[in-house]
Design a protein around this motif. Sequence first.
Motif, PDB file in Angstrom:
ATOM      1  N   VAL A 546     -19.795  28.126  92.211  1.00  0.00           N
ATOM      2  CA  VAL A 546     -20.573  27.082  91.547  1.00  0.00           C
ATOM      3  C   VAL A 546     -20.111  26.920  90.106  1.00  0.00           C
ATOM      4  O   VAL A 546     -19.919  25.793  89.615  1.00  0.00           O
ATOM      5  CB  VAL A 546     -22.077  27.409  91.602  1.00  0.00           C
ATOM      6  N   GLN A 547     -19.933  28.037  89.409  1.00  0.00           N
ATOM      7  CA  GLN A 547     -19.511  27.959  88.007  1.00  0.00           C
ATOM      8  C   GLN A 547     -18.135  27.321  87.872  1.00  0.00           C
ATOM      9  O   GLN A 547     -17.899  26.512  86.956  1.00  0.00           O
ATOM     10  CB  GLN A 547     -19.518  29.361  87.396  1.00  0.00           C
ATOM     11  N   LEU A 548     -17.209  27.668  88.772  1.00  0.00           N
ATOM     12  CA  LEU A 548     -15.869  27.091  88.704  1.00  0.00           C
ATOM     13  C   LEU A 548     -15.909  25.587  88.973  1.00  0.00           C
ATOM     14  O   LEU A 548     -15.237  24.808  88.280  1.00  0.00           O
ATOM     15  CB  LEU A 548     -14.950  27.791  89.703  1.00  0.00           C
ATOM     16  N   LEU A 549     -16.670  25.173  89.957  1.00  0.00           N
ATOM     17  CA  LEU A 549     -16.820  23.743  90.241  1.00  0.00           C
ATOM     18  C   LEU A 549     -17.346  22.991  89.017  1.00  0.00           C
ATOM     19  O   LEU A 549     -16.829  21.925  88.640  1.00  0.00           O
ATOM     20  CB  LEU A 549     -17.770  23.543  91.419  1.00  0.00           C
ATOM     21  N   LEU A 550     -18.372  23.536  88.388  1.00  0.00           N
ATOM     22  CA  LEU A 550     -18.989  22.858  87.247  1.00  0.00           C
ATOM     23  C   LEU A 550     -18.028  22.756  86.067  1.00  0.00           C
ATOM     24  O   LEU A 550     -17.937  21.706  85.410  1.00  0.00           O
ATOM     25  CB  LEU A 550     -20.250  23.608  86.824  1.00  0.00           C
ATOM     26  N   ILE A 564     -21.025  18.907  94.668  1.00  0.00           N
ATOM     27  CA  ILE A 564     -21.015  20.106  95.511  1.00  0.00           C
ATOM     28  C   ILE A 564     -21.785  21.227  94.823  1.00  0.00           C
ATOM     29  O   ILE A 564     -22.626  21.905  95.432  1.00  0.00           O
ATOM     30  CB  ILE A 564     -19.572  20.555  95.812  1.00  0.00           C
ATOM     31  N   ALA A 565     -21.496  21.423  93.537  1.00  0.00           N
ATOM     32  CA  ALA A 565     -22.151  22.500  92.787  1.00  0.00           C
ATOM     33  C   ALA A 565     -23.656  22.268  92.695  1.00  0.00           C
ATOM     34  O   ALA A 565     -24.460  23.183  92.906  1.00  0.00           O
ATOM     35  CB  ALA A 565     -21.542  22.605  91.392  1.00  0.00           C
ATOM     36  N   GLN A 566     -24.052  21.048  92.396  1.00  0.00           N
ATOM     37  CA  GLN A 566     -25.475  20.752  92.271  1.00  0.00           C
ATOM     38  C   GLN A 566     -26.188  20.943  93.606  1.00  0.00           C
ATOM     39  O   GLN A 566     -27.308  21.463  93.658  1.00  0.00           O
ATOM     40  CB  GLN A 566     -25.690  19.334  91.755  1.00  0.00           C
ATOM     41  N   GLY A 567     -25.529  20.552  94.691  1.00  0.00           N
ATOM     42  CA  GLY A 567     -26.116  20.748  96.011  1.00  0.00           C
ATOM     43  C   GLY A 567     -26.334  22.218  96.316  1.00  0.00           C
ATOM     44  O   GLY A 567     -27.353  22.614  96.907  1.00  0.00           O
ATOM     45  N   MET A 568     -25.375  23.065  95.933  1.00  0.00           N
ATOM     46  CA  MET A 568     -25.521  24.509  96.153  1.00  0.00           C
ATOM     47  C   MET A 568     -26.673  25.067  95.328  1.00  0.00           C
ATOM     48  O   MET A 568     -27.468  25.893  95.808  1.00  0.00           O
ATOM     49  CB  MET A 568     -24.219  25.225  95.812  1.00  0.00           C
ATOM     50  N   LEU A 569     -26.790  24.627  94.089  1.00  0.00           N
ATOM     51  CA  LEU A 569     -27.891  25.092  93.252  1.00  0.00           C
ATOM     52  C   LEU A 569     -29.238  24.669  93.831  1.00  0.00           C
ATOM     53  O   LEU A 569     -30.177  25.473  93.916  1.00  0.00           O
ATOM     54  CB  LEU A 569     -27.736  24.552  91.832  1.00  0.00           C
ATOM     55  N   GLU A 570     -29.350  23.425  94.229  1.00  0.00           N
ATOM     56  CA  GLU A 570     -30.619  22.931  94.762  1.00  0.00           C
ATOM     57  C   GLU A 570     -30.997  23.644  96.057  1.00  0.00           C
ATOM     58  O   GLU A 570     -32.165  23.985  96.277  1.00  0.00           O
ATOM     59  CB  GLU A 570     -30.536  21.420  94.985  1.00  0.00           C
ATOM     60  N   ALA A 571     -30.013  23.901  96.921  1.00  0.00           N
ATOM     61  CA  ALA A 571     -30.294  24.522  98.216  1.00  0.00           C
ATOM     62  C   ALA A 571     -30.786  25.954  98.072  1.00  0.00           C
ATOM     63  O   ALA A 571     -31.554  26.439  98.912  1.00  0.00           O
ATOM     64  CB  ALA A 571     -29.043  24.494  99.086  1.00  0.00           C
ATOM     65  N   ALA A 584     -28.769  36.360  88.747  1.00  0.00           N
ATOM     66  CA  ALA A 584     -28.536  35.965  87.361  1.00  0.00           C
ATOM     67  C   ALA A 584     -27.237  35.193  87.187  1.00  0.00           C
ATOM     68  O   ALA A 584     -27.116  34.354  86.282  1.00  0.00           O
ATOM     69  CB  ALA A 584     -28.547  37.192  86.458  1.00  0.00           C
ATOM     70  N   GLY A 585     -26.241  35.445  88.052  1.00  0.00           N
ATOM     71  CA  GLY A 585     -25.025  34.633  88.006  1.00  0.00           C
ATOM     72  C   GLY A 585     -25.322  33.184  88.336  1.00  0.00           C
ATOM     73  O   GLY A 585     -24.747  32.256  87.739  1.00  0.00           O
ATOM     74  N   TRP A 586     -26.218  32.975  89.285  1.00  0.00           N
ATOM     75  CA  TRP A 586     -26.653  31.613  89.618  1.00  0.00           C
ATOM     76  C   TRP A 586     -27.424  30.988  88.452  1.00  0.00           C
ATOM     77  O   TRP A 586     -27.304  29.780  88.198  1.00  0.00           O
ATOM     78  CB  TRP A 586     -27.537  31.643  90.854  1.00  0.00           C
ATOM     79  N   LEU A 587     -28.221  31.800  87.758  1.00  0.00           N
ATOM     80  CA  LEU A 587     -28.983  31.263  86.633  1.00  0.00           C
ATOM     81  C   LEU A 587     -28.061  30.767  85.522  1.00  0.00           C
ATOM     82  O   LEU A 587     -28.333  29.739  84.888  1.00  0.00           O
ATOM     83  CB  LEU A 587     -29.931  32.330  86.084  1.00  0.00           C
ATOM     84  N   SER A 588     -26.960  31.481  85.292  1.00  0.00           N
ATOM     85  CA  SER A 588     -26.004  31.002  84.290  1.00  0.00           C
ATOM     86  C   SER A 588     -25.358  29.696  84.735  1.00  0.00           C
ATOM     87  O   SER A 588     -25.091  28.804  83.909  1.00  0.00           O
ATOM     88  CB  SER A 588     -24.939  32.067  84.018  1.00  0.00           C
ATOM     89  N   ALA A 589     -25.099  29.576  86.039  1.00  0.00           N
ATOM     90  CA  ALA A 589     -24.573  28.309  86.560  1.00  0.00           C
ATOM     91  C   ALA A 589     -25.599  27.196  86.380  1.00  0.00           C
ATOM     92  O   ALA A 589     -25.250  26.062  86.008  1.00  0.00           O
ATOM     93  CB  ALA A 589     -24.201  28.461  88.032  1.00  0.00           C
ATOM     94  N   PRO A 624     -22.065  28.562  75.154  1.00  0.00           N
ATOM     95  CA  PRO A 624     -21.853  28.808  76.592  1.00  0.00           C
ATOM     96  C   PRO A 624     -21.748  27.548  77.443  1.00  0.00           C
ATOM     97  O   PRO A 624     -21.321  27.635  78.585  1.00  0.00           O
ATOM     98  CB  PRO A 624     -23.081  29.632  76.981  1.00  0.00           C
ATOM     99  N   ARG A 625     -22.109  26.409  76.886  1.00  0.00           N
ATOM    100  CA  ARG A 625     -22.023  25.159  77.664  1.00  0.00           C
ATOM    101  C   ARG A 625     -20.956  24.248  77.065  1.00  0.00           C
ATOM    102  O   ARG A 625     -21.159  23.047  76.908  1.00  0.00           O
ATOM    103  CB  ARG A 625     -23.399  24.466  77.692  1.00  0.00           C
ATOM    104  N   LEU A 626     -19.803  24.826  76.771  1.00  0.00           N
ATOM    105  CA  LEU A 626     -18.710  24.086  76.153  1.00  0.00           C
ATOM    106  C   LEU A 626     -17.421  24.358  76.905  1.00  0.00           C
ATOM    107  O   LEU A 626     -17.158  25.486  77.318  1.00  0.00           O
ATOM    108  CB  LEU A 626     -18.572  24.489  74.678  1.00  0.00           C
ATOM    109  N   VAL A 627     -16.613  23.315  77.085  1.00  0.00           N
ATOM    110  CA  VAL A 627     -15.249  23.474  77.581  1.00  0.00           C
ATOM    111  C   VAL A 627     -14.301  22.904  76.532  1.00  0.00           C
ATOM    112  O   VAL A 627     -14.599  21.889  75.889  1.00  0.00           O
ATOM    113  CB  VAL A 627     -15.032  22.795  78.953  1.00  0.00           C
ATOM    114  N   LEU A 628     -13.175  23.576  76.366  1.00  0.00           N
ATOM    115  CA  LEU A 628     -12.216  23.208  75.326  1.00  0.00           C
ATOM    116  C   LEU A 628     -10.846  22.987  75.935  1.00  0.00           C
ATOM    117  O   LEU A 628     -10.320  23.849  76.650  1.00  0.00           O
ATOM    118  CB  LEU A 628     -12.141  24.335  74.284  1.00  0.00           C
TER     119      LEU A 628
END
Length: 678
Positions: A546-550, A564-571, A584-589, A624-628
Amino acid sequence: MTNHLANASSPYLLQHANNPVDWYPWDDEALQRARQEDKPIFLSIGYAACHWCHVMAHESFEDPAIAALMNASFVCIKVDREERPDLDSIFMNFLVSTTGQGGWPMSVFLTPEGRPFYAGTYFPPVRHSNLPAFSEVLEAVARLWRTDRAGILSSSENLTRSLVAQRNPSSAGKPIELQLLGEAVQGISDAYNWQNGGWGAAPKFPQPMTIEFLLRQASRGDQTSLELAIHALHAMARGGMYDMLGGGFARYSVDPTWLVPHFEKMLYDNAQLALTYLHAYQLTGEIAFREVCEATLDFILREMTHPLGGFYSSLDADSEGEEGKYYMWTPEEIRGSALSDDDAQLLIEAYGVTASGNFEGRNILRRVMTDEQLASQFHAEAGTIACKLRKLSKSLFNERQKRLRPATDDKVLVSWNALALAAFSEAGKALNRADYLQAAVSNADFILQHMLQDGRLRHSWRAGQAKVAAFLEDYAGLGLGLLSLYQADPDPRWYQAALDLLEQIITHFRDPAGGFYDTSDEGEALLYRPHDLQDNATPSGNALGVQLLLKLAAFEGRSDWQSIAQGMLEANLSLVMRYPTAFAGWLSALDFALGPIHQVAVLGEPDDPLTGALLSAVYQRYQPRLVLAASTWPPPAGTPALLAERPLLDEKPTAYACEGFVCQQPTNDPQVLLKQLG
């Protein structure tokens, strides 16, 4: 005389190569022999640093009489759980479902077709503590196989059917909302132990993923999260689980106060904890957090790094046949270590060393007095105590180096290396440590050169051999590690490798019912294809996926990956919210998905000081919510879509701060960039 493990690459299997037990590795030869001879299988699963695995080996597997029982009635298979996490997952699920608890060594009895029918963990050589003797277990199972074969097969069939049908419950697609983060913090806070720090009683595990999630919420301004994270990090760093002399953390504490560790040191713990302490330092400025981060990474470089760049798996808990002997001290040993009487006494007071000891007559070092208390007792300036303690601890560390060191499990695992790759990459840039960044580059080069074969990743490497098809956690974890490296060292090859890994995941690991299997569709046929969701000591493959997809969606603007990532989180939201410390890994995602996600593009020549200043403005803070993405101008092929069509401003190095590919005004000013990032 050796058995069939003599040619294994796993150090754990090699530890058993001279047992009188006729061990096989998990392979076609062993499974075929069980079917041909119509014998049940005894499967033993453990790992090299496991203390109780060593105990059962010495007590039972090295005993000729017990080995004779095993060889007469069973085909015996030994598995390294770190090499084969798929097998470990399947049979651990069986063990927990039938006994209510798990652990290693894991002892499982299977039909010749590989279906489990009975399991346990450690069995002693004679009865004690309500445990049957191992020989009694072997004789009982062998007798039942002869006299009640139909009953065993029926039970095995039913249990297997139940395991295959068992899937983690999911919600009906509950939407993700910002308020969920606060609810998760509340659940984590309610379970927190403010007296001793951390979660749970004993054994007490470090929980770096939970602390990482709290730091993410602290970056949003949540004071409760900040207080929880700081308290937990300080408690662990003062305790016996942290190596006061050499840096790094043991696996867990066997008591609720963080005093007595289970002394094995694992790469995955130290990689995750180093990164967590780094982020705490970036967020708070507390120098103690930086010191723990650097000491931990220095330990990995010093004691767990292969000359070619891979990181080793673990250090054993035992040395000279005793658990923890390498790490413990008596007052006499400290006084006899070439220190002056005053210096030795300072260490004794700082680390709580007594004549009676705090563990089996000796002392596990832990910090019991603050710098201020020591300064008062020894009539010194408080500011000088920390520096003096570092110097004296280094002297004691050098003395410890003369001891017989615990054994090293020197196999290289992609998923665990990926965690260390991220830690070294981020710390290299954030702390301006060129040696850390070079370690990250060497590690990525090693994995891509030695563990990627014909476009497919391998899970394990040792002594020049890469073995075992990689798992979801390898592909997704390495993808994330390479993205961390790309953001510290913007070479397009790191980014392209991460993209390729995600494509492999989508092609070969996708579960039609949602999410990803842990094994590839090209892999070995097993009892079933595991699809684990829960995080354990390391993030689950699905949480990493999920984290890699996002993150790659944020680099590329790919709404399909985001969906795909959002669907996994919601499910899986109901599970994540019900058991926050187990997911907790899911919570970070979830935190990343809820944003705002900052996208930063920096264009300019790498050796231009202004380019460096713009990048430093991004590196210096915990975001933590930044990509460079960074590149020369114009960006070459293979760089992220985030860099496309970004002209330079006034022909100078230029930064773009964006959200959802909607960007603010480009700037050449690092201070303006910081303001744009909030």
